[in-house]
Design a protein around this motif. Sequence first.
Motif, PDB file in Angstrom:
ATOM      1  N   GLY A  78       0.871  -1.246   0.049  1.00 54.83           N
ATOM      2  CA  GLY A  78       0.016  -0.046  -0.144  1.00 54.83           C
ATOM      3  C   GLY A  78       0.856   1.187  -0.034  1.00 54.83           C
ATOM      4  N   LYS A 102      -4.598   2.078   1.227  1.00 51.29           N
ATOM      5  CA  LYS A 102      -3.187   1.348   0.783  1.00 51.29           C
ATOM      6  C   LYS A 102      -3.720  -0.053   0.225  1.00 51.29           C
ATOM      7  N   THR A 103      -4.638   0.370  -0.700  1.00 51.63           N
ATOM      8  CA  THR A 103      -4.993  -0.710  -1.968  1.00 51.63           C
ATOM      9  C   THR A 103      -4.455  -0.111  -3.035  1.00 51.63           C
ATOM     10  N   ARG A 261      -4.461  -5.856  -2.488  1.00 51.15           N
ATOM     11  CA  ARG A 261      -3.895  -5.384  -1.456  1.00 51.15           C
ATOM     12  C   ARG A 261      -2.935  -6.794  -1.085  1.00 51.15           C
TER      13      ARG A 261
END
Length: 268
Positions: A78, A102-103, A261
């Motif tokens: 991420g 954070k993807t 992710r």
Amino acid sequence: MKKLIYFFTFLTIVFSCKEKTTSIENIEVAKEKETTTNTPPEKEITDPKETEVWEPEPKAISFNENKVPSDAIVLFDGSSLDAWVSAKDSVSPAGWTINEDKTMTVKPGTGDIQTKQDFGSIQLHLEWSAPDRIEGEGQGRGNSGVFFQNKYEVQILDSYQNKTYANGQATSIYKQHIPLVNATKAPDQWQTYDIIFHAPEFDNEGNKTKSGFITVIHNGVLVQDHVEILGSTEYIGPPKNEAHDKGPIKLQDHSNPVEYRNIWVREL
């Protein structure tokens, strides 16, 4: 008369010799059987320590807060796309979008991305999510894919209540192996892939000497059980078996904004 006596005497001697030979052979066979029969049995193991193996001792690993093994290579956590490049030229920066949570999301039209590093046999962990907004059907819905050595695809697709050809649904070895079950969750949930990839092997003349194999666990469920890779996963036509060495891991841009992710790999 003398001739008859000599003849019978000769026959008696011949038969006597044969009987002696047979008798000697029988004695030898009997001795051999006796030797075999009298061979002492292997020592019976009564001490459990005799079957204990202490070396080599497996290396101990640990896990971080994201459950990533300490011996893993983190490909995406991420923070950046530094481990990836555009698959168009293997040089340009990866053009996908990093999100605040954070993807990363496939940016349709930018093309596939692949790792800078080449890999052989590996264990791969990744998590993905189809778009929450359901659009299209079949192969047009939440489509992407993860390729090993740029040749062998494990399909990524929104297969939740979405009918398509069986060897093209989520977790299929594309157009080669149908998954044992469809373990796909609804598109508003994250999917987890844990994949064991054993790379094929080739000799110096380019002949395949050993097939590759893939095992896939989808959301904790075994869906591909050490299946043989028949060759490259072609969209049109049969698999091909061109010789190659290690290669990158590739994620596919199939014009759907699939999210990813927590991607990491362990070399085997």
